[in-house]
Design an enzyme around this catalytic site. Structure first.
Site, PDB file in Angstrom:
ATOM      1  NE  ARG A 175      17.292  19.901 -20.131  1.00 61.99           N
ATOM      2  CZ  ARG A 175      17.637  20.259 -21.347  1.00 61.99           C
ATOM      3  NH1 ARG A 175      17.517  19.425 -22.346  1.00 61.99           N
ATOM      4  NH2 ARG A 175      18.094  21.462 -21.576  1.00 61.99           N
ATOM      5  CB  THR A 176      13.759  12.558 -18.343  1.00 56.18           C
ATOM      6  OG1 THR A 176      15.126  12.840 -18.629  1.00 56.18           O
ATOM      7  CG2 THR A 176      13.465  11.127 -18.689  1.00 56.18           C
TER       8      THR A 176
ATOM      9  CE  LYS B  83       2.825  13.172   3.867  1.00 55.09           C
ATOM     10  NZ  LYS B  83       1.433  12.960   3.435  1.00 55.09           N
TER      11      LYS B  83
ATOM     12  NE  ARG C 151      15.844   9.982 -14.288  1.00 54.55           N
ATOM     13  CZ  ARG C 151      16.326  11.071 -14.890  1.00 54.55           C
ATOM     14  NH1 ARG C 151      16.734  12.104 -14.187  1.00 54.55           N
ATOM     15  NH2 ARG C 151      16.405  11.116 -16.198  1.00 54.55           N
TER      16      ARG C 151
ATOM     17  CG  HIS D 284      18.697   8.082 -19.045  1.00 58.79           C
ATOM     18  ND1 HIS D 284      17.387   7.812 -19.367  1.00 58.79           N
ATOM     19  CD2 HIS D 284      18.776   9.432 -18.954  1.00 58.79           C
ATOM     20  CE1 HIS D 284      16.706   8.942 -19.459  1.00 58.79           C
ATOM     21  NE2 HIS D 284      17.526   9.939 -19.218  1.00 58.79           N
TER      22      HIS D 284
END
Lengths: 316, 174
Positions: free
Chosen positions: A55-56, A83, A105, A135
């Site tokens: 969503r974000t 990795k 994020r 947020h």
């Protein structure tokens, strides 16, 4: 106005109102025949997502594209990060590729601030959620949604003075709750937190809020807004409450509880919802619910944030 | 450079009246006239022009505000500009749109306004009305109606003051 958006704690009342006002103008442009604006033409925005968040990510992607930025999505899964590449190497790689803005994020609290201050990149950094810390764009879209519902076309220039907001649920793990506490109180609202004792943070005395454990008492006080938080099972490494059934009974917004709210009270949820757990399906779908408006407003608010950090000349 | 007054309140009033006559003469048959002012003072001028046009032509003319910030080409050269509200009260498709601004200088604001207006629809005609044309165009843009031509040096600052925003009507240069 600013080079980064890392936290709502840094925002003054006037800066927050100004950002919400730009978001109003952005929302208006989305009703035009041609919705695409040329504003960020030639600018590259990287969505750097170390955690899954469809969503974000798509909300930021839509916002950047509506402003004509080039968007590159960098998901940690299946990338060099899996990795073992460090944040430093990833950031320096993106810098070398010419990123003007990085929307990050990350599962670690403070990751966005590290990226912004490390010197690894000159890009503008927007925090799209860092651990259990903040947020900020979610809080801005929540404030925007409250203001729009309350004041409609007269929203511009106003703050949220005098409004009572109750935030219910897993405050301990919620960056949405933290960002909302700082932003909504800066805008003049009164914030009360309601959660099981195990899901309230320990240092809450320093927060500008009241905290309690009784949802029915909070509802009886007639709040303007009830914001339900998602029960974040993925962040819970131990048992914070005995059972989902007991949580729903004590802290869920059932139809019976919603009926005791004032007629004009709003019910909010940042999504994705656990229907039947923290919120009853019938309440989520009721006219007082702003769930879908929050999604729609999220694009306008993120356009405003990207405009704010990317359109002007860089001061750094 | 010392501050000089170029137009007094009476000059401003007469200029607006003359511009309104020009607009009516230019498009005598335009039944779909739409005046869009560019903030801040262009929006004030558009309202005054609309009132004058209404008086002369005997009919109401819709008047709105067109914020062009998001369409500018100089955003990266200064701190982030605050955006403004756009309020367009009538359909742009097929309308005779008159863009109104206080000072015409480089022409870059008008270029941004042309992009902004075409994002709203497809006007039949777009015209440009400005209170002051001070020259120094950087783009091939020409006004259709000018209150006053005021030749200036590029380094000088021409300011339009209007009662609604500044407490008095006056045009100054320094």
């Amino acid at each position: 106005m600013s080079d980064h958006l890392l936290s709502t704690r840094d925002l003054s009342r006037d800066a927050a109102v100004a950002l919400l006002d730009v978001a109003e103008d952005m929302a208006d442009t989305q009703r035009r025949t041609v919705k695409k604006l040329p504003t960020l033409r030639g600018t590259t925005v990287v969505n750097l997502f170390f955690e899954d968040s469809t969503r974000t990510r798509i909300s930021f992607e839509a916002a950047a594209k509506r402003l004509s930025a080039d968007v590159i999505t960098f998901s940690a899964k299946g990338s060099s990060v899996s990795k073992g590449e460090s944040l430093q190497d990833t950031a320096q790689t993106l810098q070398a590729m010419g990123a003007d803005g990085i929307v990050i994020r990350h599962q670690a609290s403070g990751a966005a601030a590290v990226l912004a201050t490390s010197g690894w990149t000159r890009a503008a950094v927007v925090n799209a959620g860092d651990g259990t810390h903040e947020h900020p764009t979610q809080a801005l879209l929540d404030a925007f949604t409250i203001r729009k519902r309350r004041f409609g076309a007269g929203s511009r220039g106003r703050d949220l003075a005098g409004l009572d907001v109750v935030i219910v649920g897993d405050v301990l793990h919620s960056r949405v709750a933290r960002s909302n506490v700082w932003l909504l109180t800066t805008l003049g609202a009164t914030v009360r937190l309601v959660a099981p004792p195990t899901l309230l943070p320990t240092h809450i005395e320093s927060w500008p809020v009241e905290a309690g454990t009784d949802l029915d008492a909070a509802i009886a006080d007639g709040p303007d807004v009830v914001m339900m938080l998602r029960v974040q099972r993925e962040r819970m490494t131990e048992a914070f409450f005995p059972s989902a059934r007991e949580y729903a009974a004590l802290y869920g917004l059932s139809a019976a509880r919603a009926d005791r709210l004032r007629a004009d009270a709003l019910v909010m949820h940042p999504g994705p919802m656990n229907r039947g757990l923290e919120i009853a399906g019938s309440v989520a779908d009721s006219p007082r619910s702003t769930v879908l408006e929050q999604v729609e407003n999220g694009i306008a608010v993120r356009m405003a944030v990207l405009y704010d950090v990317l359109a002007g000349e860089r001061t750094a | 450079m010392p501050l000089r007054t170029l137009l007094q309140a009476d000059d401003v009033r007469r200029a607006i009246t003359r511009m309104a006559h020009e607009l009516v003469e230019h498009d005598p048959d335009a039944d779909r006239l739409l005046l869009l002012g560019i903030p801040t003072r262009g929006a004030v001028l558009a309202r005054r022009l609309a009132a004058e046009v209404a008086r002369i032509a005997g009919r109401e003319v819709p008047v709105g505000v067109l914020d062009v910030t998001l369409y500018r080409d100089d955003l990266g050269t200064q701190p982030t500009r605050a955006t403004g509200r756009t309020d367009v009260p009538a359909d742009v498709d097929g309308a005779t749109v008159v863009l109104v601004d206080d000072v015409l200088f480089s022409g870059r604001t008008v270029r941004a306004a042309l992009d902004a207006v075409t994002a709203l629809g497809r006007p039949a005609v777009v015209r440009l009305a400005v209170l002051v044309d001070r020259g120094h165009r950087e783009l091939p843009i020409r006004p259709d109606s000018v209150g006053r031509n005021l030749p200036s040096a590029k380094s000088e600052r021409v300011r339009v003051l209007l009662t609604e925003t500044d407490g008095r009507d006056e045009v100054t240069i320094e």
